[in-house]
Write an enzyme that holds these catalytic residues in place. Structure first.
Site, mmCIF file in Angstrom:
data_model
loop_
_atom_site.group_PDB
_atom_site.id
_atom_site.type_symbol
_atom_site.label_atom_id
_atom_site.label_comp_id
_atom_site.label_asym_id
_atom_site.label_seq_id
_atom_site.Cartn_x
_atom_site.Cartn_y
_atom_site.Cartn_z
ATOM 1 N N ARG A 1 0.819 -1.217 0.000
ATOM 2 C CA ARG A 1 0.000 0.000 0.000
ATOM 3 C C ARG A 1 0.855 1.271 0.000
ATOM 4 N NH1 ARG A 1 -5.076 -1.382 4.031
ATOM 5 N NH2 ARG A 1 -6.503 -2.020 2.374
ATOM 6 N N LYS B 1 -18.759 -16.015 4.166
ATOM 7 C CA LYS B 1 -20.191 -15.875 4.430
ATOM 8 C C LYS B 1 -21.008 -15.269 3.292
ATOM 9 C CE LYS B 1 -19.712 -15.544 9.362
ATOM 10 N NZ LYS B 1 -18.962 -14.584 10.156
ATOM 11 N N GLY C 1 -8.203 -7.477 0.026
ATOM 12 C CA GLY C 1 -8.443 -8.391 1.135
ATOM 13 C C GLY C 1 -7.795 -9.747 0.937
ATOM 14 N N GLY D 1 -12.565 -3.784 1.764
ATOM 15 C CA GLY D 1 -13.937 -3.304 1.980
ATOM 16 C C GLY D 1 -14.366 -2.308 0.917
HETATM 17 N N1 LIG Z 1 -15.063 -23.868 2.988
HETATM 18 C C1 LIG Z 1 -14.732 -23.000 3.926
HETATM 19 N N2 LIG Z 1 -15.034 -23.212 5.213
HETATM 20 C C2 LIG Z 1 -14.690 -22.332 6.156
HETATM 21 N N3 LIG Z 1 -14.035 -21.181 5.931
HETATM 22 C C3 LIG Z 1 -13.709 -20.911 4.667
HETATM 23 C C4 LIG Z 1 -14.030 -21.792 3.618
HETATM 24 N N4 LIG Z 1 -13.576 -21.255 2.472
HETATM 25 C C5 LIG Z 1 -12.979 -20.098 2.791
HETATM 26 N N5 LIG Z 1 -13.050 -19.883 4.111
HETATM 27 C C6 LIG Z 1 -12.473 -18.755 4.856
HETATM 28 O O1 LIG Z 1 -13.027 -17.540 4.438
HETATM 29 C C7 LIG Z 1 -12.153 -16.518 4.854
HETATM 30 C C8 LIG Z 1 -12.253 -15.334 3.925
HETATM 31 O O2 LIG Z 1 -13.569 -14.900 3.922
HETATM 32 P P1 LIG Z 1 -13.948 -13.375 3.694
HETATM 33 O O3 LIG Z 1 -15.409 -13.371 3.478
HETATM 34 O O4 LIG Z 1 -13.369 -12.565 4.799
HETATM 35 O O5 LIG Z 1 -13.168 -13.157 2.315
HETATM 36 P P2 LIG Z 1 -12.719 -11.847 1.613
HETATM 37 O O6 LIG Z 1 -13.915 -11.087 1.202
HETATM 38 O O7 LIG Z 1 -11.717 -12.193 0.574
HETATM 39 O O8 LIG Z 1 -11.924 -11.098 2.733
HETATM 40 P P3 LIG Z 1 -11.766 -9.554 3.032
HETATM 41 O O9 LIG Z 1 -12.926 -9.224 3.928
HETATM 42 O O10 LIG Z 1 -10.438 -9.532 3.720
HETATM 43 O O11 LIG Z 1 -11.795 -8.841 1.714
HETATM 44 C C9 LIG Z 1 -10.774 -17.110 4.855
HETATM 45 O O12 LIG Z 1 -10.203 -16.905 6.113
HETATM 46 C C10 LIG Z 1 -11.007 -18.569 4.560
HETATM 47 O O13 LIG Z 1 -10.253 -19.427 5.392
HETATM 48 O O1 LIG Z 2 -7.656 -2.160 5.371
HETATM 49 C C1 LIG Z 2 -8.659 -1.600 4.890
HETATM 50 O O2 LIG Z 2 -9.560 -2.221 4.286
HETATM 51 C C2 LIG Z 2 -8.728 -0.105 4.959
HETATM 52 O O3 LIG Z 2 -7.537 0.448 5.389
HETATM 53 C C3 LIG Z 2 -9.903 0.321 5.841
HETATM 54 O O4 LIG Z 2 -9.707 -0.101 7.149
HETATM 55 P P1 LIG Z 2 -10.952 -0.203 8.124
HETATM 56 O O5 LIG Z 2 -11.760 -1.398 7.684
HETATM 57 O O6 LIG Z 2 -10.390 -0.351 9.509
HETATM 58 O O7 LIG Z 2 -11.768 1.060 7.968
#
Ligand SMILES: Nc1ncnc2c1ncn2[C@@H]1O[C@H](COP(=O)(O)OP(=O)(O)OP(=O)(O)O)[C@@H](O)[C@H]1O
Ligand SMILES: O=C(O)[C@H](O)COP(=O)(O)O
Length: 394
Positions: free
Chosen positions: A36, A197, A351, A374
């Site tokens: 970043r 989720k 993420g 996010g």
């Molecule tokens: N089949 C599964 N069962 C349980 N957990 C799972 C499964 N598949 C993926 N995960 C978990 O989901 C998590 C990621 O989910 P999340 O919804 O936070 O994803 P993301 O949107 O990529 O993340 P971020 O919020 O960081 O952008 C990971 O930690 C992973 O281990």
């Molecule tokens: O890491 C992030 O997604 C941004 O820096 C925003 O952080 P925050 O979810 O704590 O607002």
């Protein structure tokens, strides 16, 4: 983008308050991933070259309006100094007389980093007084913090009402890439949605169903869809209250002519651990005591095929529990397919998917990796980002 950028204003000799997202991972006082910081360099270097006095502001972590020693930005200032090849002055506060005095010492082309803006309760409350105090430090506001653009905070939104307010290059690029994907995509356009989720991805799936040709589902959230089809899913993740919604998504896809891809097999385990016993089963044969933790080999092939035939792919969320090597194959296969898809424009929503692509050493094979987790998710939901809305129109 219909917002002004740093190119549209004269910054020479001006004090520029530049909001960046330096919310980087740290361990023992050292920055462990400077992606970043590097992503913000084009804007910072441009401002320096143009003779601005560059005042950088960022949050780090969630200190909840209090000073948390481990969340000071000193290590970030050090890393930034190395990257710029120039000393970056770091203040211990983010506004006030001491900060004003430090700014008064600045020459054109100098860079100063303020303390973590979330040490003040007014930041996340978007307190107008704090926004004014930030604005008093500068003549111009630049927002280059795409990762925090979904937050209406004093340093991302409030301040923009007090100064000429424009976007930096990173902000511009993120909005252009994601904006083009959603408004005028090259086709076939495929979205891959994974993660834990359904609840977190409802808005994205809803919005993308109106735009994509192919929607691929994976990760923990896929099992609620599998259940919605009437199959047993053992101990896999299930959101009981989202089964009907999952059904309605599948119906909507059919109505819209969107190809809806779900796992056809899964890697199941008898425990949520890297050392668990595991086996591959068809998706309608998950044993009652086992849980699905990754997509299976047939699914990997199927998804790879769809990816290679796409002109544009957006990916958000891992296909399995990729943090454990035993269940990382599905996520790795998708990352590899994206890397191999030479005629496909590949966009990684920040993420966990960005972390996965880094982990597998494939980051440089992607066309765009968003710096916002996010923020990119909210953008893909079709929401307006307050940090962008507040900037001056062209
Ligand atoms: N089949 C599964 N069962 C349980 N957990 C799972 C499964 N598949 C993926 N995960 C978990 O989901 C998590 C990621 O989910 P999340 O919804 O936070 O994803 P993301 O949107 O990529 O993340 P971020 O919020 O960081 O952008 C990971 O930690 C992973 O281990
Ligand atoms: O890491 C992030 O997604 C941004 O820096 C925003 O952080 P925050 O979810 O704590 O607002």
């Amino acid at each position: 983008m219909n917002k002004k950028t740093v190119r549209d204003i004269d910054v020479k000799g001006k004090r520029v308050f530049c909001r960046v997202d330096f919310n980087v991972p740290m361990q023992n006082g050292v920055v462990t991933d400077d992606t970043r910081i590097r992503a913000a360099l084009p804007t910072i270097q441009y401002l320096m070259e143009q003779g601005a006095k560059v005042i950088l502001a960022s949050h780090l972590g969630r200190p909840k309006g209090k000073v948390v020693e481990e969340m000071r930005l000193n290590a970030v200032a050090e890393r930034l100094s190395e990257l710029l090849g120039k000393r970056v002055v770091k203040t211990d506060e983010a506004y006030g007389d001491a900060v004003k005095a430090a700014i008064a010492e600045m020459n054109e082309g100098d860079v100063l980093l303020l303390e973590n803006v979330r040490f003040y309760p007014g930041e996340e409350k978007n307190d107008p007084e704090l926004a004014k105090a930030f604005a008093e430090l500068a003549d111009i506001y630049v927002n280059d913090a795409f990762g925090a653009a979904h937050r209406a905070h004093a340093s991302t939104e409030g301040i923009a009402h007090h100064l000429p307010a424009v976007a930096g290059f990173l902000m511009e690029k993120e909005i252009e890439v994601l904006g083009k994907a959603l408004s005028n995509p090259d086709r076939p356009f495929t979205a891959i949605i994974g993660g834990a989720k359904v609840k977190d991805k409802i808005g994205v799936i809803e919005n993308l169903l109106d735009k994509v040709d192919n929607l691929i589902i994976g990760g923990g959230l896929a099992y609620t869809f599998v259940k919605a089809l009437g199959h047993e899913i053992g101990k896999s993740l299930l959101e009981e209250d989202k089964i009907e919604l999952a059904k309605s998504f599948m119906e909507k896809a059919k109505e819209k002519g969107v190809n809806f891809y779900m796992p056809v097999d899964a890697v199941v385990a008898d425990d949520f651990s890297n050392d668990a016993n595991k086996k591959v089963v068809n998706i309608d044969e998950i044993p009652s005591d086992w849980e699905g933790l990754d997509i299976g080999p047939k699914t990997r092939e199927l998804y790879r095929d769809v990816i290679l035939k796409s002109k544009l792919v957006i990916w958000n969320g891992p296909m399995g529990v990729f943090e454990m090597d035993a269940f990382a194959e599905g996520t790795k296969a998708v990352a590899q397919a994206l890397a191999d898809a030479k005629d496909t424009y590949t966009v990684i929503g920040g993420g966990d998917s960005a972390a996965a692509v880094e982990k597998f050493g494939l980051a440089d094979k992607m066309d765009h990796i968003s710096t916002g987790g996010g923020a990119s998710l909210e953008f893909m939901e079709g929401k307006q980002l307050p940090g962008v809305v507040a900037l001056n129109d062209k």
